[in-house]
Design a protein around this motif. Structure first.
Motif, PDB file in Angstrom:
ATOM      1  N   LEU A 112      -2.825   6.257   6.076  1.00 48.51           N
ATOM      2  CA  LEU A 112      -3.867   5.453   5.450  1.00 48.51           C
ATOM      3  C   LEU A 112      -3.919   4.089   6.121  1.00 48.51           C
ATOM      4  O   LEU A 112      -2.883   3.506   6.433  1.00 48.51           O
ATOM      5  N   HIS A 113      -5.125   3.574   6.320  1.00 49.50           N
ATOM      6  CA  HIS A 113      -5.295   2.264   6.944  1.00 49.50           C
ATOM      7  C   HIS A 113      -4.824   1.175   5.982  1.00 49.50           C
ATOM      8  O   HIS A 113      -5.145   1.196   4.791  1.00 49.50           O
ATOM      9  N   TRP A 114      -4.064   0.205   6.503  1.00 49.64           N
ATOM     10  CA  TRP A 114      -3.557  -0.866   5.631  1.00 49.64           C
ATOM     11  C   TRP A 114      -4.688  -1.636   4.954  1.00 49.64           C
ATOM     12  O   TRP A 114      -4.549  -2.088   3.812  1.00 49.64           O
ATOM     13  N   ALA A 115      -5.832  -1.789   5.636  1.00 47.26           N
ATOM     14  CA  ALA A 115      -6.935  -2.571   5.071  1.00 47.26           C
ATOM     15  C   ALA A 115      -7.571  -1.882   3.873  1.00 47.26           C
ATOM     16  O   ALA A 115      -8.248  -2.518   3.067  1.00 47.26           O
ATOM     17  N   LEU A 116      -7.357  -0.575   3.755  1.00 48.33           N
ATOM     18  CA  LEU A 116      -7.915   0.185   2.647  1.00 48.33           C
ATOM     19  C   LEU A 116      -7.491  -0.378   1.297  1.00 48.33           C
ATOM     20  O   LEU A 116      -8.238  -0.302   0.308  1.00 48.33           O
ATOM     21  N   PHE A 117      -6.306  -0.984   1.229  1.00 48.94           N
ATOM     22  CA  PHE A 117      -5.742  -1.416  -0.055  1.00 48.94           C
ATOM     23  C   PHE A 117      -6.339  -2.731  -0.555  1.00 48.94           C
ATOM     24  O   PHE A 117      -5.921  -3.252  -1.591  1.00 48.94           O
ATOM     25  N   GLN A 118      -7.338  -3.227   0.132  1.00 45.75           N
ATOM     26  CA  GLN A 118      -8.145  -4.312  -0.406  1.00 45.75           C
ATOM     27  C   GLN A 118      -9.197  -3.776  -1.380  1.00 45.75           C
ATOM     28  O   GLN A 118      -9.731  -4.521  -2.208  1.00 45.75           O
ATOM     29  N   ASP A 144       3.872  13.975   3.834  1.00 44.87           N
ATOM     30  CA  ASP A 144       4.444  12.656   4.055  1.00 44.87           C
ATOM     31  C   ASP A 144       3.293  11.658   4.113  1.00 44.87           C
ATOM     32  O   ASP A 144       2.158  12.016   4.456  1.00 44.87           O
ATOM     33  N   ILE A 145       3.563  10.397   3.783  1.00 41.63           N
ATOM     34  CA  ILE A 145       2.491   9.404   3.782  1.00 41.63           C
ATOM     35  C   ILE A 145       2.979   8.134   4.467  1.00 41.63           C
ATOM     36  O   ILE A 145       4.112   7.696   4.268  1.00 41.63           O
ATOM     37  N   VAL A 146       2.126   7.593   5.323  1.00 41.83           N
ATOM     38  CA  VAL A 146       2.422   6.336   6.005  1.00 41.83           C
ATOM     39  C   VAL A 146       1.192   5.440   5.886  1.00 41.83           C
ATOM     40  O   VAL A 146       0.059   5.924   5.769  1.00 41.83           O
ATOM     41  N   VAL A 147       1.423   4.134   5.909  1.00 42.93           N
ATOM     42  CA  VAL A 147       0.339   3.155   5.893  1.00 42.93           C
ATOM     43  C   VAL A 147       0.457   2.334   7.172  1.00 42.93           C
ATOM     44  O   VAL A 147       1.503   1.741   7.439  1.00 42.93           O
ATOM     45  N   ARG A 148      -0.606   2.311   7.954  1.00 47.39           N
ATOM     46  CA  ARG A 148      -0.593   1.618   9.235  1.00 47.39           C
ATOM     47  C   ARG A 148      -2.034   1.384   9.671  1.00 47.39           C
ATOM     48  O   ARG A 148      -2.968   1.656   8.897  1.00 47.39           O
ATOM     49  N   ASP A 149      -2.219   0.898  10.867  1.00 44.48           N
ATOM     50  CA  ASP A 149      -3.560   0.779  11.437  1.00 44.48           C
ATOM     51  C   ASP A 149      -3.947   2.125  12.026  1.00 44.48           C
ATOM     52  O   ASP A 149      -3.296   2.603  12.960  1.00 44.48           O
ATOM     53  N   VAL A 150      -4.964   2.760  11.485  1.00 43.53           N
ATOM     54  CA  VAL A 150      -5.405   4.059  11.992  1.00 43.53           C
ATOM     55  C   VAL A 150      -6.751   3.937  12.710  1.00 43.53           C
ATOM     56  O   VAL A 150      -7.548   4.870  12.739  1.00 43.53           O
ATOM     57  N   GLY A 151      -6.987   2.753  13.281  1.00 37.05           N
ATOM     58  CA  GLY A 151      -8.172   2.577  14.105  1.00 37.05           C
ATOM     59  C   GLY A 151      -9.456   2.587  13.309  1.00 37.05           C
ATOM     60  O   GLY A 151      -9.608   1.833  12.349  1.00 37.05           O
ATOM     61  N   ASN A 152     -10.368   3.462  13.683  1.00 34.59           N
ATOM     62  CA  ASN A 152     -11.708   3.463  13.109  1.00 34.59           C
ATOM     63  C   ASN A 152     -11.863   4.387  11.915  1.00 34.59           C
ATOM     64  O   ASN A 152     -12.980   4.710  11.510  1.00 34.59           O
ATOM     65  N   ARG A 153     -10.756   4.830  11.334  1.00 31.28           N
ATOM     66  CA  ARG A 153     -10.811   5.688  10.153  1.00 31.28           C
ATOM     67  C   ARG A 153     -10.091   5.001   9.000  1.00 31.28           C
ATOM     68  O   ARG A 153      -9.239   4.139   9.211  1.00 31.28           O
ATOM     69  N   TRP A 154     -10.405   5.426   7.783  1.00 39.57           N
ATOM     70  CA  TRP A 154      -9.656   4.924   6.622  1.00 39.57           C
ATOM     71  C   TRP A 154      -8.422   5.763   6.379  1.00 39.57           C
ATOM     72  O   TRP A 154      -7.450   5.289   5.794  1.00 39.57           O
ATOM     73  N   GLN A 206       2.251   6.071  -2.655  1.00 38.96           N
ATOM     74  CA  GLN A 206       3.290   7.059  -2.920  1.00 38.96           C
ATOM     75  C   GLN A 206       3.279   7.485  -4.386  1.00 38.96           C
ATOM     76  O   GLN A 206       3.483   8.657  -4.710  1.00 38.96           O
ATOM     77  N   GLY A 207       2.987   6.539  -5.264  1.00 36.60           N
ATOM     78  CA  GLY A 207       2.922   6.866  -6.676  1.00 36.60           C
ATOM     79  C   GLY A 207       1.669   7.618  -7.087  1.00 36.60           C
ATOM     80  O   GLY A 207       1.637   8.232  -8.154  1.00 36.60           O
ATOM     81  N   ARG A 208       0.630   7.561  -6.262  1.00 41.46           N
ATOM     82  CA  ARG A 208      -0.628   8.245  -6.583  1.00 41.46           C
ATOM     83  C   ARG A 208      -0.720   9.628  -5.959  1.00 41.46           C
ATOM     84  O   ARG A 208      -1.592  10.417  -6.336  1.00 41.46           O
ATOM     85  N   LEU A 209       0.149   9.925  -5.012  1.00 46.94           N
ATOM     86  CA  LEU A 209       0.002  11.152  -4.234  1.00 46.94           C
ATOM     87  C   LEU A 209       0.237  12.409  -5.057  1.00 46.94           C
ATOM     88  O   LEU A 209      -0.546  13.365  -4.995  1.00 46.94           O
ATOM     89  N   GLN A 210       1.296  12.421  -5.848  1.00 43.90           N
ATOM     90  CA  GLN A 210       1.652  13.652  -6.560  1.00 43.90           C
ATOM     91  C   GLN A 210       0.557  14.128  -7.519  1.00 43.90           C
ATOM     92  O   GLN A 210       0.219  15.323  -7.512  1.00 43.90           O
ATOM     93  N   PRO A 211      -0.036  13.254  -8.350  1.00 44.30           N
ATOM     94  CA  PRO A 211      -1.086  13.740  -9.244  1.00 44.30           C
ATOM     95  C   PRO A 211      -2.283  14.329  -8.502  1.00 44.30           C
ATOM     96  O   PRO A 211      -2.849  15.348  -8.930  1.00 44.30           O
ATOM     97  N   TRP A 212      -2.673  13.712  -7.388  1.00 42.78           N
ATOM     98  CA  TRP A 212      -3.815  14.234  -6.641  1.00 42.78           C
ATOM     99  C   TRP A 212      -3.462  15.538  -5.934  1.00 42.78           C
ATOM    100  O   TRP A 212      -4.275  16.474  -5.889  1.00 42.78           O
ATOM    101  N   ALA A 213      -2.263  15.639  -5.395  1.00 42.50           N
ATOM    102  CA  ALA A 213      -1.846  16.880  -4.746  1.00 42.50           C
ATOM    103  C   ALA A 213      -1.793  18.025  -5.757  1.00 42.50           C
ATOM    104  O   ALA A 213      -2.213  19.156  -5.467  1.00 42.50           O
ATOM    105  N   GLY A 263       0.811  -1.209   0.000  1.00 41.59           N
ATOM    106  CA  GLY A 263       0.000   0.000   0.000  1.00 41.59           C
ATOM    107  C   GLY A 263       0.842   1.256   0.000  1.00 41.59           C
ATOM    108  O   GLY A 263       0.522   2.242  -0.687  1.00 41.59           O
ATOM    109  N   GLN A 264       1.942   1.251   0.764  1.00 44.31           N
ATOM    110  CA  GLN A 264       2.838   2.413   0.808  1.00 44.31           C
ATOM    111  C   GLN A 264       3.403   2.706  -0.581  1.00 44.31           C
ATOM    112  O   GLN A 264       3.405   3.858  -1.030  1.00 44.31           O
ATOM    113  N   ARG A 265       3.872   1.666  -1.263  1.00 49.27           N
ATOM    114  CA  ARG A 265       4.445   1.864  -2.608  1.00 49.27           C
ATOM    115  C   ARG A 265       3.387   2.405  -3.571  1.00 49.27           C
ATOM    116  O   ARG A 265       3.656   3.328  -4.345  1.00 49.27           O
ATOM    117  N   TRP A 266       2.197   1.826  -3.525  1.00 44.52           N
ATOM    118  CA  TRP A 266       1.154   2.228  -4.462  1.00 44.52           C
ATOM    119  C   TRP A 266       0.704   3.664  -4.181  1.00 44.52           C
ATOM    120  O   TRP A 266       0.586   4.482  -5.100  1.00 44.52           O
TER     121      TRP A 266
END
Length: 261
Positions: free
Chosen positions: A195-201, A170-180, A154-161, A149-152
């Protein structure tokens, strides 16, 4: 431990971060943000209620906001009760279903001793030794989602920004509890998006929606009309994507392990 406040108590005039307030028989956890100007209310995935406030928000203002929002909240809780989360549990055995960016992959137990978890030939492959230990297998799968998820992302961030005319955080992928996803401002305005790791499903367009959603908070905190107007400029169909996220998100694997035989 958070304190609980009676909003009729005249001795407390300003709400504090982490405090719990009670209105209409419901508990609301207070989340204070220096960037916020308006009050907001969210129902978390675990059903808890969070009152988002600016700094120096007085008790009377919060009570008025919560009482005026009782009809909205009752409807939100009713719909949640009608469609409760149904997060599955998983076994670590051949053929168990997993997804990445919306595509399904059946689990393949591998005894060759290569990378602990990898995608190969349309399968999610996990080492045989790991598969025998559900705790370690879960940890390895979550770590894989975090790395992929981190690799993916990171490649999507610049166009959206660039589209939203904000600086890349900066961007990190981890467990963010009850948020995506979350955004926290930092020194110099760069900040950090988590970003929540489960989001990448989820399918890629829904991960993009969450990325854009958090980038919009760089310019506008809260979820008022001006916020949604900004997000709609980047994603005209943002309401449809939010509904799709709500529907699919309630059925994602969040790491639950089926301990049965």
């Amino acid at each position: 431990m958070p304190t609980t406040a009676d909003l009729t108590d005249p001795c407390r005039t300003v709400l504090e971060d982490g405090q719990v307030v009670v209105v209409g028989g419901r508990d609301f956890r207070v989340a204070v943000s220096a960037r916020r100007r308006r009050l907001g209310l969210t129902v978390e995935r675990d059903g808890s209620l969070v009152l988002h406030t600016p700094q120096d928000c007085d008790i009377q203002r919060a009570e008025t906001f919560l009482r005026e929002g009782q009809a909205w909240l009752a409807d939100k809780l009713r719909r949640r009760a009608e469609h409760p989360p149904a997060h599955p549990e998983r076994k670590f055995r051949d053929g168990e279903p997993f997804t990445y960016l919306g595509r399904g992959y059946r689990l393949l137990i591998d005894g060759e001793g290569q990378a602990p978890v990898r995608l190969h030939a349309g399968r999610m492959v996990i080492g045989e030794g790991l598969a025998r230990d559900p705790v370690q297998a879960r940890r390895a799968l979550v770590a894989w989602y975090r790395r992929a998820g981190q690799r993916w992302a990171q490649g999507r961030l610049q166009p959206w920004a660039a589209r939203m005319e904000v600086r890349e955080p900066d961007i990190v992928v981890r467990d963010v509890g009850n948020r995506w996803g979350t955004y926290r401002p930092g020194v110099g305005g760069q900040g950090t998006m988590a970003l929540h790791w489960a989001l990448f499903q989820l399918p890629a367009h829904l991960v993009d929606y969450v990325i854009a959603h958090e980038l919009a908070h760089i310019r506008i905190p809260g979820h008022g009309a001006d916020y949604w107007a900004l997000l709609r400029q980047a994603i005209p169909e943002c309401e449809d994507r939010k509904s799709e996220l709500d529907d699919l998100g309630r059925r994602l694997w969040l790491g639950g392990v089926d301990g049965g035989a």
